[in-house]
Design an enzyme around this catalytic site. Structure first.
Site, PDB file in Angstrom:
ATOM      1  N   ASP A  68       0.874  -1.173   0.000  1.00 17.88           N
ATOM      2  CA  ASP A  68       0.000   0.000   0.000  1.00 17.88           C
ATOM      3  C   ASP A  68       0.911   1.222   0.000  1.00 17.88           C
ATOM      4  O   ASP A  68       1.909   1.241   0.719  1.00 17.88           O
ATOM      5  CB  ASP A  68      -0.899   0.017   1.242  1.00 17.88           C
ATOM      6  CG  ASP A  68      -2.119   0.911   1.079  1.00 17.88           C
ATOM      7  OD1 ASP A  68      -1.938   2.072   0.670  1.00 17.88           O
ATOM      8  OD2 ASP A  68      -3.245   0.455   1.369  1.00 17.88           O
ATOM      9  N   SER A  75     -10.515  10.207   7.900  1.00 18.68           N
ATOM     10  CA  SER A  75     -11.747   9.599   7.392  1.00 18.68           C
ATOM     11  C   SER A  75     -11.630   8.076   7.265  1.00 18.68           C
ATOM     12  O   SER A  75     -12.641   7.393   7.101  1.00 18.68           O
ATOM     13  CB  SER A  75     -12.111  10.194   6.024  1.00 18.68           C
ATOM     14  OG  SER A  75     -11.141   9.854   5.049  1.00 18.68           O
ATOM     15  N   ASN A  76     -10.412   7.530   7.345  1.00 18.28           N
ATOM     16  CA  ASN A  76     -10.223   6.083   7.269  1.00 18.28           C
ATOM     17  C   ASN A  76     -10.689   5.364   8.533  1.00 18.28           C
ATOM     18  O   ASN A  76     -11.072   4.189   8.494  1.00 18.28           O
ATOM     19  CB  ASN A  76      -8.741   5.724   7.075  1.00 18.28           C
ATOM     20  CG  ASN A  76      -8.143   6.243   5.789  1.00 18.28           C
ATOM     21  OD1 ASN A  76      -6.938   6.444   5.710  1.00 18.28           O
ATOM     22  ND2 ASN A  76      -8.953   6.480   4.768  1.00 18.28           N
ATOM     23  N   LEU A  77     -10.632   6.054   9.670  1.00 17.65           N
ATOM     24  CA  LEU A  77     -10.756   5.376  10.964  1.00 17.65           C
ATOM     25  C   LEU A  77     -12.144   4.824  11.238  1.00 17.65           C
ATOM     26  O   LEU A  77     -12.324   4.025  12.159  1.00 17.65           O
ATOM     27  CB  LEU A  77     -10.347   6.337  12.084  1.00 17.65           C
ATOM     28  CG  LEU A  77      -8.928   6.920  11.962  1.00 17.65           C
ATOM     29  CD1 LEU A  77      -8.592   7.768  13.178  1.00 17.65           C
ATOM     30  CD2 LEU A  77      -7.893   5.822  11.787  1.00 17.65           C
ATOM     31  N   GLN A  78     -13.122   5.207  10.447  1.00 22.90           N
ATOM     32  CA  GLN A  78     -14.482   4.687  10.600  1.00 22.90           C
ATOM     33  C   GLN A  78     -14.556   3.217  10.222  1.00 22.90           C
ATOM     34  O   GLN A  78     -15.464   2.500  10.627  1.00 22.90           O
ATOM     35  CB  GLN A  78     -15.425   5.550   9.748  1.00 22.90           C
ATOM     36  CG  GLN A  78     -16.752   4.969   9.391  1.00 22.90           C
ATOM     37  CD  GLN A  78     -16.811   4.516   7.930  1.00 22.90           C
ATOM     38  OE1 GLN A  78     -15.785   4.346   7.272  1.00 22.90           O
ATOM     39  NE2 GLN A  78     -18.008   4.305   7.432  1.00 22.90           N
ATOM     40  N   ARG A  79     -13.584   2.707   9.468  1.00 23.78           N
ATOM     41  CA  ARG A  79     -13.602   1.313   9.037  1.00 23.78           C
ATOM     42  C   ARG A  79     -12.232   0.644   9.050  1.00 23.78           C
ATOM     43  O   ARG A  79     -12.150  -0.580   9.042  1.00 23.78           O
ATOM     44  CB  ARG A  79     -14.183   1.214   7.607  1.00 23.78           C
ATOM     45  CG  ARG A  79     -13.329   1.915   6.577  1.00 23.78           C
ATOM     46  CD  ARG A  79     -14.079   2.277   5.311  1.00 23.78           C
ATOM     47  NE  ARG A  79     -13.222   3.020   4.384  1.00 23.78           N
ATOM     48  CZ  ARG A  79     -12.932   4.321   4.503  1.00 23.78           C
ATOM     49  NH1 ARG A  79     -13.411   5.000   5.515  1.00 23.78           N
ATOM     50  NH2 ARG A  79     -12.157   4.921   3.625  1.00 23.78           N
ATOM     51  N   LYS A  92       0.658   3.639   6.150  1.00 21.24           N
ATOM     52  CA  LYS A  92      -0.220   2.532   6.538  1.00 21.24           C
ATOM     53  C   LYS A  92       0.556   1.226   6.697  1.00 21.24           C
ATOM     54  O   LYS A  92       0.349   0.478   7.667  1.00 21.24           O
ATOM     55  CB  LYS A  92      -1.334   2.344   5.510  1.00 21.24           C
ATOM     56  CG  LYS A  92      -2.423   3.395   5.582  1.00 21.24           C
ATOM     57  CD  LYS A  92      -3.559   3.082   4.606  1.00 21.24           C
ATOM     58  CE  LYS A  92      -4.662   4.117   4.715  1.00 21.24           C
ATOM     59  NZ  LYS A  92      -5.776   3.849   3.779  1.00 21.24           N
ATOM     60  N   ASN A 137     -10.343  -0.163  -5.983  1.00 18.02           N
ATOM     61  CA  ASN A 137     -10.584   0.403  -7.311  1.00 18.02           C
ATOM     62  C   ASN A 137     -10.437  -0.678  -8.370  1.00 18.02           C
ATOM     63  O   ASN A 137      -9.737  -1.679  -8.177  1.00 18.02           O
ATOM     64  CB  ASN A 137      -9.632   1.563  -7.582  1.00 18.02           C
ATOM     65  CG  ASN A 137      -8.187   1.121  -7.631  1.00 18.02           C
ATOM     66  OD1 ASN A 137      -7.686   0.678  -8.670  1.00 18.02           O
ATOM     67  ND2 ASN A 137      -7.483   1.206  -6.499  1.00 18.02           N
ATOM     68  N   CYS A 194     -16.103   4.370  -2.624  1.00 18.96           N
ATOM     69  CA  CYS A 194     -16.577   4.590  -1.257  1.00 18.96           C
ATOM     70  C   CYS A 194     -16.418   6.041  -0.824  1.00 18.96           C
ATOM     71  O   CYS A 194     -17.179   6.527   0.004  1.00 18.96           O
ATOM     72  CB  CYS A 194     -15.829   3.673  -0.295  1.00 18.96           C
ATOM     73  SG  CYS A 194     -16.231   1.926  -0.505  1.00 18.96           S
ATOM     74  N   CYS A 346     -16.915  18.908  -7.985  1.00 18.08           N
ATOM     75  CA  CYS A 346     -17.378  17.771  -7.183  1.00 18.08           C
ATOM     76  C   CYS A 346     -16.328  17.550  -6.101  1.00 18.08           C
ATOM     77  O   CYS A 346     -15.716  18.517  -5.636  1.00 18.08           O
ATOM     78  CB  CYS A 346     -17.575  16.527  -8.053  1.00 18.08           C
ATOM     79  SG  CYS A 346     -16.079  15.932  -8.868  1.00 18.08           S
TER      80      CYS A 346
END
Length: 388
Positions: A68, A75-79, A92, A137, A194, A346
């Site tokens: 990786d 925002s990664n820490l939710q999962r 990581k 992806n 996601c 966007c």
């Protein structure tokens, strides 16, 4: 054991640590030794990789490779439950290696702090006996699939989106590959990722844990693998569907007369911002965040059009913008009839690129796409915006 290797004996400490495995007739001492001898590569140390890496380490898989090139984002820490808040912006793979050593010092960790690409895929994949694809992806999924088929490695594939997940085993004992199911990748704007569409965090735990389970079954040669089957989980309905998938004898990669004989990245289809040369003429006019700020500060103020979803707009937006979701743009274009100039944005610039082209094809003459989307705006202009 997937490959013939020198047998590694368990230490007394390992015998105690894995005692619950040793009590299982399907595992026992012989099976635990197989786990210790195994070499497994985990592609992606994100949502799916987090449970995969932890459970492989806990199970005593002897060598775990992790590839990786990303760093930890808030925002990664939710999962992505491998990481902690004070590790934001750190590598990581390095933090994942530390978690493994904390959990099981008997495991050897090999980290690859890079992106899997056509130049390194075959070399890296060929170092391992089994590959677990936790990528997010389509470009990487096809790359992993192709490298596994060309090197003869089984591929435990998983994917999650919103409240759904899927799982299968590819290229195992003559079974189908990813291209047998999906011969061609979808265009980049057909399937939101996601980061755009969202995902229930625990979905990563469900599918990632099942991926680790399939990998362990393959190493032990126990049970029925998911080769030839696609397991689909719907969290809202609380259901699992077990769908049969057939090997395609005409598959361009694993069929009787394959035409794909080397690993190639699918640039232009799955990597945001990469557009094939023959499609470059369809690109809309672009504008940087700083150019947009100067324009907004001048007397010439364009209509600033946000084409993200309402959920994204609720998180952050550029002040003074109007909102029409991309899915509704063609039906609501008349709301922009009075606009002399339009700048579309966007999250990252991919969806707004399509929106700009739609507006241009409808006759709007002065349309620009904000390069890098609201992320670029936040990084260059308004650092107080909440990113996601």
């Amino acid at each position: 054991m997937l490959n013939g290797q020198e047998k590694k004996e368990l230490s007394p400490a390992e015998m105690t640590q894995y005692s619950r495995h040793l009590l299982l007739p399907e595992v026992g001492l012989e099976g635990q030794n197989l786990l210790k001898e195994a070499r497994v590569l985990v592609v992606g140390a994100g949502g799916l990789g987090s449970p995969v890496i932890q459970y492989l380490a806990a199970a005593g898989v002897g060598t775990i490779g992790i590839i990786d090139d990303d760093t930890v984002d808030l925002s990664n820490l939710q999962r992505q439950v491998l990481y902690k808040t004070d590790e934001v912006s750190t590598s990581k793979v390095e933090k994942a290696a530390l978690r493994i050593k904390d959990l099981n010092p008997h495991v050897n960790v090999e980290i690859h702090h890079c992106r899997l690409g056509e130049k390194n895929a075959l070399d890296i994949v060929n170092r391992y006996e089994l590959i677990i694809d936790g990528s997010d992806n389509f470009s990487t999924r096809y790359l992993v699939n192709d490298a596994c088929i060309l090197t003869g490695k089984p591929n435990v594939h998983g994917a999650i989106y919103r409240f759904e997940g899927q799982l299968t085993v590819l290229g195992y004992k003559g079974g189908p590959c990813y291209r047998c199911i999906f011969p061609e990748p979808p265009p980049p704007d057909a399937v939101p990722n996601c980061a755009e569409g969202g995902v229930l965090g625990v979905m990563a735990g469900v599918i990632g844990t099942l991926q680790a389970t399939e990998a362990i079954k393959i190493i032990l040669s126990r049970g029925e693998s998911l080769s030839g089957r696609l397991l689909v989980y719907d969290a809202l309905e609380g259901t699992f569907l077990n769908l049969k998938i057939e090997k395609d004898e005409n598959c361009a990669l694993c069929g009787k007369a394959p035409t794909i004989k080397e690993v190639r990245e699918i640039a232009g289809f799955c990597l945001p911002g990469l557009i094939p040369e023959d499609e470059s003429k369809f690109k809309s006019k672009s504008m940087t965040a700083l150019q947009l700020k100067n324009l907004l500060d001048s007397e010439r103020r364009p209509v600033l059009l946000d084409v993200r979803t309402p959920q994204e707009v609720a998180i952050c937006k550029i002040a003074g913008s109007c909102h029409i979701p991309l899915a509704e743009l063609e039906e609501r274009m008349n709301e922009l009839d009075s606009a002399e100039e339009i700048v579309v944005y966007c999250k990252s610039g991919v969806r707004s690129e399509k929106a700009a082209l739609i507006l241009e094809s409808a006759g709007f003459s002065k349309v620009s796409n904000l390069e890098g989307g609201i992320i670029s705006w936040a990084n260059s202009v308004d650092k107080n915006l909440t990113l996601y």
